[in-house]
Design an enzyme around this catalytic site. Structure first.
Site, PDB file in Angstrom:
ATOM      1  N   ILE A  54      -1.724   9.222   2.453  1.00 20.64           N
ATOM      2  CA  ILE A  54      -1.575  10.384   1.571  1.00 20.64           C
ATOM      3  C   ILE A  54      -2.645  10.390   0.485  1.00 20.64           C
ATOM      4  O   ILE A  54      -2.502  11.036  -0.545  1.00 20.64           O
ATOM      5  CB  ILE A  54      -0.147  10.468   0.980  1.00 20.64           C
ATOM      6  CG1 ILE A  54       0.189   9.247   0.116  1.00 20.64           C
ATOM      7  CG2 ILE A  54       0.892  10.609   2.086  1.00 20.64           C
ATOM      8  CD1 ILE A  54       1.533   9.393  -0.622  1.00 20.64           C
ATOM      9  N   ASN A 104      -5.629  -4.378  -2.602  1.00 20.02           N
ATOM     10  CA  ASN A 104      -7.018  -3.932  -2.655  1.00 20.02           C
ATOM     11  C   ASN A 104      -7.258  -3.365  -4.043  1.00 20.02           C
ATOM     12  O   ASN A 104      -6.784  -2.271  -4.366  1.00 20.02           O
ATOM     13  CB  ASN A 104      -7.245  -2.859  -1.569  1.00 20.02           C
ATOM     14  CG  ASN A 104      -8.681  -2.350  -1.554  1.00 20.02           C
ATOM     15  OD1 ASN A 104      -9.427  -2.506  -2.525  1.00 20.02           O
ATOM     16  ND2 ASN A 104      -9.077  -1.736  -0.451  1.00 20.02           N
ATOM     17  N   PRO A 105      -7.976  -4.103  -4.895  1.00 28.91           N
ATOM     18  CA  PRO A 105      -8.113  -3.653  -6.284  1.00 28.91           C
ATOM     19  C   PRO A 105      -8.832  -2.309  -6.413  1.00 28.91           C
ATOM     20  O   PRO A 105      -8.579  -1.584  -7.372  1.00 28.91           O
ATOM     21  CB  PRO A 105      -8.903  -4.776  -6.962  1.00 28.91           C
ATOM     22  CG  PRO A 105      -9.413  -5.641  -5.880  1.00 28.91           C
ATOM     23  CD  PRO A 105      -8.583  -5.410  -4.663  1.00 28.91           C
ATOM     24  N   GLY A 140       3.741  -2.547  -5.640  1.00 30.19           N
ATOM     25  CA  GLY A 140       3.377  -1.137  -5.479  1.00 30.19           C
ATOM     26  C   GLY A 140       2.875  -0.516  -6.767  1.00 30.19           C
ATOM     27  O   GLY A 140       3.334  -0.858  -7.862  1.00 30.19           O
ATOM     28  N   PHE A 166       2.245  13.662  -3.349  1.00 30.57           N
ATOM     29  CA  PHE A 166       2.841  13.460  -4.678  1.00 30.57           C
ATOM     30  C   PHE A 166       4.347  13.657  -4.686  1.00 30.57           C
ATOM     31  O   PHE A 166       4.939  13.945  -5.725  1.00 30.57           O
ATOM     32  CB  PHE A 166       2.184  14.382  -5.717  1.00 30.57           C
ATOM     33  CG  PHE A 166       0.703  14.570  -5.525  1.00 30.57           C
ATOM     34  CD1 PHE A 166      -0.148  13.476  -5.562  1.00 30.57           C
ATOM     35  CD2 PHE A 166       0.155  15.817  -5.278  1.00 30.57           C
ATOM     36  CE1 PHE A 166      -1.508  13.621  -5.370  1.00 30.57           C
ATOM     37  CE2 PHE A 166      -1.203  15.971  -5.077  1.00 30.57           C
ATOM     38  CZ  PHE A 166      -2.040  14.871  -5.124  1.00 30.57           C
ATOM     39  N   THR A 215      -3.861   7.436  -0.649  1.00 30.95           N
ATOM     40  CA  THR A 215      -3.645   6.212  -1.408  1.00 30.95           C
ATOM     41  C   THR A 215      -4.518   5.057  -0.935  1.00 30.95           C
ATOM     42  O   THR A 215      -4.669   4.070  -1.639  1.00 30.95           O
ATOM     43  CB  THR A 215      -2.180   5.777  -1.232  1.00 30.95           C
ATOM     44  OG1 THR A 215      -1.889   5.832   0.172  1.00 30.95           O
ATOM     45  CG2 THR A 215      -1.240   6.713  -1.949  1.00 30.95           C
ATOM     46  N   GLY A 260       1.791   3.122  -6.779  1.00 27.00           N
ATOM     47  CA  GLY A 260       1.615   4.569  -6.621  1.00 27.00           C
ATOM     48  C   GLY A 260       2.165   5.392  -7.768  1.00 27.00           C
ATOM     49  O   GLY A 260       1.595   6.420  -8.128  1.00 27.00           O
ATOM     50  N   GLU A 261       3.250   4.970  -8.334  1.00 28.42           N
ATOM     51  CA  GLU A 261       3.922   5.784  -9.353  1.00 28.42           C
ATOM     52  C   GLU A 261       3.719   5.258 -10.773  1.00 28.42           C
ATOM     53  O   GLU A 261       3.808   5.997 -11.741  1.00 28.42           O
ATOM     54  CB  GLU A 261       5.442   5.814  -9.079  1.00 28.42           C
ATOM     55  CG  GLU A 261       5.814   6.001  -7.621  1.00 28.42           C
ATOM     56  CD  GLU A 261       5.974   7.462  -7.225  1.00 28.42           C
ATOM     57  OE1 GLU A 261       5.584   8.340  -7.990  1.00 28.42           O
ATOM     58  OE2 GLU A 261       6.502   7.693  -6.131  1.00 28.42           O
TER      59      GLU A 261
HETATM   60 MO1  MOS Z   1       6.590   9.894  -4.693  1.00 27.85          MO
HETATM   61  S1  MOS Z   1       7.112  11.328  -6.038  1.00 27.85           S
HETATM   62  O1  MOS Z   1       8.158   9.297  -4.372  1.00 27.85           O
HETATM   63  O2  MOS Z   1       5.938  10.736  -3.393  1.00 27.85           O
END
Ligand code: MOS
Length: 720
Positions: A469, A613-614, A684, A243, A471, A686-687
């Protein structure tokens, strides 16, 4: 052809996680699980004051504990270790420790006890006595000694986005809003504690530590110990939560390496959860003033966003989210400013969507307030101010599907049935609130390198220091190779998480999938070209092997070389603005008499270019939404203002949601084809999922109660 499917269908196959079985059966090996021969154990001694100096250590009682091997302090390690800021000044820079008698913050590492067993090290650590010369410490904003510094003064690279004359336009605007917002300090609290294991063989160092950037950790430790990076090997095959907390290099790794060198044995550190609050980085508390001026039709005329962020004394870390908030809506007059406020605290760092989470809470709360002032639906206000060009630089977005996300999200959520008047929707004693907000996150691609083999048996092997990580990186890479080479995914093996592999960049900032996949696709394409050369038997040497480096268009020609040296870089795209977008919705219930807030539904619709990958993408986005709900309603690191000390440093007192707090969270993937952002069109995810949820919930609280809460987290005491 699978390759065509990725380019045109925009959504890859929903594949389950390659390592999922290992994880749910407890067989997955995290860095702290890797067996090492004859380890010694370290326990950290941390300062009990926040500011001052160490006058004297009393170590005799600690040394007398049976099994104690060594105690490292600044006095006996002098010159062996030097804290270095990370390249680019990223997180962890200037987390000073063991360099001198100076104490910069509460919980600073001041000694490392090494013993035959964990228990002996812990017992001895508790026998260490320290005499301090203590000074009054500054905890946070408003405390005596907090020193503000404009980010433009702190960093020559920093520019506060601005255009036009926001002050004049605001004065003339027909409808105005001027409000202050605040977000608290938060800590990542990954399940895997901030452990590290170090061992030496013939002058070479091996580090087993969960990391978002193994080449960065290698380079960071090399600088701290004045070593050649080639003599360091970092392994991080799986990561028990990151994170942002494992993106940079902190002091602990080099200290454990030093300890291992001194006791001539592998040394393993597993710090306590409480120590994790001060030996790693965190999200600092922020404050905001947002001023919006609009015409009667809702068109924005002026936007001012000023932010203040806490940092440590020696570091200038700031997230400066105005880079993003200045670009969300069409507005001819924009002014922004960010001020770093130094206090006696540990250095903050990345935490999920570092800039956007606090700054978009402020902007999207303000937009909701403006919609109320205009007596306008909040989605309509966003539609009126939607733009296909970056309002600051006047360049087009590579693609922007914000309103498509709102349309899909509003439809699925049932937004049309919302009574706009606050407090009107009820279920018995519960007031129901519906809120929404925009999500936005930069879509950057970094350089990456990869080695790929295709064996005559049809088996492919990929080697890239990408990072799993949690993900689904491994799964996404395997799926891409299978599609691209047209072989079953079971025939693909992926090696990642080692600094001996070609660098995949930092797994951070929603960049990892696009950086890694564009490099892997390039390698696959050169394998396919070799296969097609009919007059050449591609398997003559037993296998086809390719090494590919991918530097994004317009990127620094040295960027792969820099990655090997631990420095990630992203391109400056002069011609476009590059962002992913989403629309987020929350339904919650507020009890009429107790003011208890219960989330009943979360929904997010996101457009982030190609979705590899949904399954794993939805999981990322859902995790982000849940974290957003957590930030809005639960999470806050409490700080004792007298001692400048965190007080809720455990998972009983640091509140996070459990399953019962999130009964429903739906993710909609809105198709988006972006041919400009990078060759595979990946933005992307992730955030992105966390960004809009904070404000969506605060806006829902307003809708339920008529009370605007501008400071997170929103707990029942905010509503009494
Ligand atoms: Mo993310 S907060 O850039 O690992």
């Amino acid at each position: 052809m699978a390759q065509a499917a990725i380019r045109n269908g925009l959504i890859g196959k929903p594949r389950p996680r390659v390592e999922g079985g290992l994880k749910v059966t407890g067989e997955a090996i995290y860095p702290s699980d890797v067996a090492v021969p004859n380890p010694a154990y370290a326990y950290l001694v941390t300062s009990s004051i926040a500011k001052g100096n160490i006058r004297e250590f009393h170590l005799a009682a600690a040394r007398a504990v049976p099994g104690v091997l060594d105690i490292l302090t600044f006095q006996n390690t002098k010159g062996d270790f030097k804290t270095q800021p990370n390249p680019g000044g990223v997180s962890g820079g200037a987390t000073t420790t063991l360099e001198s008698a100076k104490i910069w913050h509460d919980g600073q590492i001041i000694a490392v006890v090494v013993a035959d067993t964990y228990e002996a090290a812990r017992e001895a650590a508790h026998h260490v006595r320290v005499d301090y010369d203590s000074e009054a410490a500054t905890a946070s904003f408003d405390n005596l000694g907090a020193v503000g510094k404009k980010t433009t003064d702190a960093s020559v690279d920093h520019e506060d986005p601005h255009i036009g004359d926001a002050e004049v336009a605001y004065a003339k605007a027909a409808v105005k809003l001027d409000a202050h917002y605040a977000t608290p300090a938060q800590h990542h609290n990954p399940l895997e504690l901030f452990d590290t294991t170090c061992m030496w063989t013939d002058g070479k160092l091996t580090i087993l530590e969960a990391s978002q950037f193994v080449h960065g950790l290698r380079a960071g430790v090399a600088r701290q110990l004045s070593m050649n990076p080639a003599d360091i090997h970092v392994e991080s095959r799986l990561v028990g939560g990151a994170f942002g907390s494992r993106g940079g290099t902190t002091a602990r790794t080099a200290l454990i390496a030093l300890a291992a060198k001194r006791v001539k044995r592998p040394v393993r550190l597993v710090p306590t959860r409480a120590q994790g609050f001060t030996i790693a980085t965190f999200r600092a508390e922020t404050r905001h003033q947002v001023k919006l001026g609009a015409a009667r039709d809702g068109k924005l005329q002026a936007l001012t966003h000023e932010g203040w962020e806490i940092s440590s004394r020696p570091a200038n870390y700031s997230v400066s989210g105005t880079d993003t908030t200045a670009r969300v809506y069409a507005c001819p007059n924009v002014a922004t400013r960010v001020t770093i406020v130094h206090a006696d605290r540990n250095t903050p760092g990345f935490m999920r969507a570092p800039p956007e989470t606090p700054y978009m809470f402020a902007l999207e709360s303000a937009m909701d307030e403006l919609a109320v002032a205009l007596d306008m639906d909040p989605i309509e206000l966003r539609r009126i101010n939607d733009t296909m060009r970056d309002p600051i630089r006047h360049v087009p977005f590579t693609s922007r599907s914000l309103m498509a996300c709102f349309d899909a999200g509003a439809q699925a959520f049932g937004w049309a049935k919302r009574d706009p008047r606050p407090g009107q929707m009820r279920d018995g004693d519960w007031r129901i609130g519906w809120g929404c907000a925009s999500a936005i996150y930069p879509a950057e691609t970094g350089a990456a390198a990869v080695r790929l083999w295709l064996k005559p048996t049809g088996v492919a092997k990929v080697e890239i220091a990408a990072h799993e990580i949690g993900t689904g990186a491994q799964t996404v890479i395997a799926g891409l190779v299978a599609d691209r080479l047209n072989i079953p995914v079971e025939k693909v093996s992926v090696e990642l998480g080692s600094s001996d592999l070609p660098p995949g960049g930092m797994a951070a900032g929603s960049t990892h999938t696009s950086s890694v996949c564009n490099a892997v696709a390039k390698a696959c394409d050169s394998v396919m070209r070799r296969l097609k050369q009919s007059n050449d038997d591609p398997f003559a040497s037993g296998a086809i092997e390719v090494y590919a480096e991918n530097i994004p268009k317009g990127g620094d020609p040295d960027s792969v070389k820099n990655l090997y040296a631990g420095m990630p870089s992203f391109i400056e795209d002069e011609k476009h603005a590059r962002y992913a977008f989403g629309a987020q919705f929350a339904e919650l219930r507020v009890h009429a008499s107790t003011c208890e807030v219960r989330v009943s539904r979360l929904l997010g619709a996101f457009a982030a270019g190609t979705i590899m990958n949904p399954l794993t993408a939805k999981s990322q986005l859902m995790g982000g939404m849940i974290w957003g709900a957590s930030a809005a309603l639960h999470e806050k690191t409490e700080i004792d203002p007298r001692a400048a000390r965190y007080t809720n440093t455990n998972l009983a007192d640091y509140l996070i949601p459990v399953n019962a707090d999130i009964p429903q969270a739906d993710v909609i993937l809105v198709p988006e084809n972006d041919s400009k952002v990078n060759p595979l069109g990946i933005k992307g995810v992730g955030e992105l999922g966390i960004v809009g949820m904070n404000a969506a919930i605060a806006n829902a609280v307003y809708h339920a109660t008529g009370k605007r809460v501008r400071e997170l987290p929103i707990r029942f005491e905010s509503l009494l």
